[in-house]
Scaffold this motif. Sequence first.
Motif, mmCIF file in Angstrom:
data_model
loop_
_atom_site.group_PDB
_atom_site.id
_atom_site.type_symbol
_atom_site.label_atom_id
_atom_site.label_comp_id
_atom_site.label_asym_id
_atom_site.label_seq_id
_atom_site.Cartn_x
_atom_site.Cartn_y
_atom_site.Cartn_z
ATOM 1 N N ARG A 311 0.838 -1.207 0.000
ATOM 2 C CA ARG A 311 0.000 0.000 0.000
ATOM 3 C C ARG A 311 0.875 1.260 0.000
ATOM 4 O O ARG A 311 0.586 2.231 -0.693
ATOM 5 C CB ARG A 311 -0.932 -0.006 1.222
ATOM 6 C CG ARG A 311 -1.944 1.125 1.205
ATOM 7 C CD ARG A 311 -3.160 0.799 2.070
ATOM 8 N NE ARG A 311 -2.847 0.650 3.478
ATOM 9 C CZ ARG A 311 -2.757 1.664 4.333
ATOM 10 N NH1 ARG A 311 -2.944 2.898 3.916
ATOM 11 N NH2 ARG A 311 -2.483 1.444 5.602
ATOM 12 N N ALA A 312 1.971 1.229 0.763
ATOM 13 C CA ALA A 312 2.867 2.400 0.809
ATOM 14 C C ALA A 312 3.393 2.722 -0.592
ATOM 15 O O ALA A 312 3.364 3.871 -1.042
ATOM 16 C CB ALA A 312 4.027 2.126 1.762
ATOM 17 N N PHE A 313 3.859 1.684 -1.284
ATOM 18 C CA PHE A 313 4.405 1.899 -2.637
ATOM 19 C C PHE A 313 3.303 2.368 -3.591
ATOM 20 O O PHE A 313 3.519 3.241 -4.421
ATOM 21 C CB PHE A 313 5.052 0.610 -3.167
ATOM 22 C CG PHE A 313 6.471 0.384 -2.696
ATOM 23 C CD1 PHE A 313 6.800 0.457 -1.355
ATOM 24 C CD2 PHE A 313 7.480 0.102 -3.603
ATOM 25 C CE1 PHE A 313 8.108 0.246 -0.920
ATOM 26 C CE2 PHE A 313 8.795 -0.108 -3.183
ATOM 27 C CZ PHE A 313 9.095 -0.031 -1.841
ATOM 28 N N GLN A 314 2.116 1.750 -3.471
ATOM 29 C CA GLN A 314 1.023 2.116 -4.374
ATOM 30 C C GLN A 314 0.579 3.568 -4.110
ATOM 31 O O GLN A 314 0.267 4.307 -5.050
ATOM 32 C CB GLN A 314 -0.158 1.150 -4.190
ATOM 33 C CG GLN A 314 -1.226 1.278 -5.264
ATOM 34 C CD GLN A 314 -0.700 0.997 -6.678
ATOM 35 O OE1 GLN A 314 -0.034 -0.002 -6.906
ATOM 36 N NE2 GLN A 314 -0.976 1.913 -7.621
ATOM 37 N N ASP A 315 0.584 3.986 -2.850
ATOM 38 C CA ASP A 315 0.185 5.372 -2.532
ATOM 39 C C ASP A 315 1.156 6.381 -3.151
ATOM 40 O O ASP A 315 0.744 7.463 -3.582
ATOM 41 C CB ASP A 315 0.098 5.568 -1.010
ATOM 42 C CG ASP A 315 -1.155 4.923 -0.424
ATOM 43 O OD1 ASP A 315 -2.027 4.499 -1.207
ATOM 44 O OD2 ASP A 315 -1.253 4.841 0.819
ATOM 45 N N ILE A 316 2.450 6.012 -3.204
ATOM 46 C CA ILE A 316 3.409 6.916 -3.872
ATOM 47 C C ILE A 316 3.070 6.993 -5.365
ATOM 48 O O ILE A 316 2.989 8.081 -5.939
ATOM 49 C CB ILE A 316 4.862 6.426 -3.671
ATOM 50 C CG1 ILE A 316 5.252 6.541 -2.198
ATOM 51 C CG2 ILE A 316 5.827 7.240 -4.548
ATOM 52 C CD1 ILE A 316 6.653 6.006 -1.879
ATOM 53 N N LEU A 317 2.845 5.835 -5.968
ATOM 54 C CA LEU A 317 2.515 5.816 -7.405
ATOM 55 C C LEU A 317 1.241 6.604 -7.694
ATOM 56 O O LEU A 317 1.128 7.252 -8.734
ATOM 57 C CB LEU A 317 2.291 4.373 -7.855
ATOM 58 C CG LEU A 317 3.446 3.642 -8.496
ATOM 59 C CD1 LEU A 317 2.998 2.232 -8.883
ATOM 60 C CD2 LEU A 317 3.958 4.374 -9.727
ATOM 61 N N ASP A 318 0.276 6.527 -6.768
ATOM 62 C CA ASP A 318 -1.013 7.203 -6.969
ATOM 63 C C ASP A 318 -0.952 8.678 -6.557
ATOM 64 O O ASP A 318 -1.985 9.345 -6.521
ATOM 65 C CB ASP A 318 -2.115 6.480 -6.172
ATOM 66 C CG ASP A 318 -2.383 5.089 -6.728
ATOM 67 O OD1 ASP A 318 -1.983 4.813 -7.875
ATOM 68 O OD2 ASP A 318 -2.971 4.266 -5.992
ATOM 69 N N ARG A 319 0.213 9.151 -6.197
ATOM 70 C CA ARG A 319 0.442 10.567 -5.855
ATOM 71 C C ARG A 319 -0.407 11.005 -4.659
ATOM 72 O O ARG A 319 -0.840 12.144 -4.575
ATOM 73 C CB ARG A 319 0.166 11.455 -7.069
ATOM 74 C CG ARG A 319 1.030 11.095 -8.234
ATOM 75 C CD ARG A 319 0.534 11.582 -9.540
ATOM 76 N NE ARG A 319 0.813 13.000 -9.752
ATOM 77 C CZ ARG A 319 0.744 13.585 -10.937
ATOM 78 N NH1 ARG A 319 0.421 12.881 -11.991
ATOM 79 N NH2 ARG A 319 1.003 14.861 -11.052
#
Length: 329
Positions: A311-319
Amino acid sequence: MRAIVVEQLGAPDVMQVREGVPVPQPGPGQVRLKVEAVGINFADVLSVAGEYLTRTRVPYTPGMEFAGTVDALGEGVTGVQVGQLVACLGGSGSLATYAVAHAAALIPVPASLTAAQAAAFPVSYFTAYHGLKTLGYGQPGQWVWVQAAAGALGTASIQLAKAMGMNVVATASTEEKLELARKLGADVTLLQDDPDRVQKIRAAAASDSNPKGGVDLVLEVVGGPRFQESLDVVINRGRVIVIGNASREQANLRPVELMKRNVTVTGLWLTSLMGDAEATRDAALALTPLIASGQVTPQVGPTYALDESVRAFQDILDRKTTGKVVIEP
Ligand code: NDP
């Protein structure tokens, strides 16, 4: 111990939590650290995707920047105490309960910083310093355009530019992000999709001595078709420091266009600059007192447990994030 393991590259959900991973032993000149906090960089997201500047070899454990407590010393290590909190930068492997690092690569942590702040510091602040000063030659009174201004590098760049007496135009994708940029001292803030952004950025820096406007320096992190805007906003003899390509799209650069206004475009990759002992020492000398005195404060963003790494990585990708995303294993 527990660790994140990536066996095949791709979207963040390729990361798996593995139990029972052997605790690493420090070799000669190395220390073992109990990992307290890992700073997650856009580069980590790109590494897991297999899109970083260097090839990612699998299987591997991501995590290039972290703070940890010294747990065991390898043969020949001096000047480091068991129990000491240190930061570390380089390589991979810190999304785990323990990690090993070369003693020479450890960065002392000022007593004023928490472990999460220490993990949020090395990559963003050293990169910001090199962009603004080592390669950007920033001077008090000059204007710099900071893109993705509420992110880890963006917040570091704003604070450091202000500490250097520079003026900052900051862009980001949402009003909340611009609010953070203003809180950190940005002089002018604009939504990155403002249709008049190029004219507004140029106008922000206009003065009696610079009637046509235009900034002295751009810290370019978006790339893609928008790279042209960085060339459009700099003054005659301005500088564009290419630090990132968050758009993950190709940019076009026609060298002949640089001639018209004597523009310099320079690349910056922290990994290769870390090998330059003089540049690294200068950066450390400049940054240490600013951090220790609280004049600049690493901006810790959302914090996640090891189990929440995807989730942490995906939140970065999702700005979705601001400041430095931190994972506490
Ligand atoms: P951030 O915390 O700044 O997160 C990345 C930011 O980039 C997002 O918050 C978002 O800001 C912006 N962004 C994401 N996707 C896109 C997109 N498709 N188009 C435009 N903007 C996008 O990450 P970091 O501080 O880790 O890194 C920031 C940049 O700097 C990255 O490009 C990274 O690779 C680079 N970098 C390079 C280093 C080097 O040595 N060359 C060292 C450190 C960082 P918003 O929503 O406001 O647009």
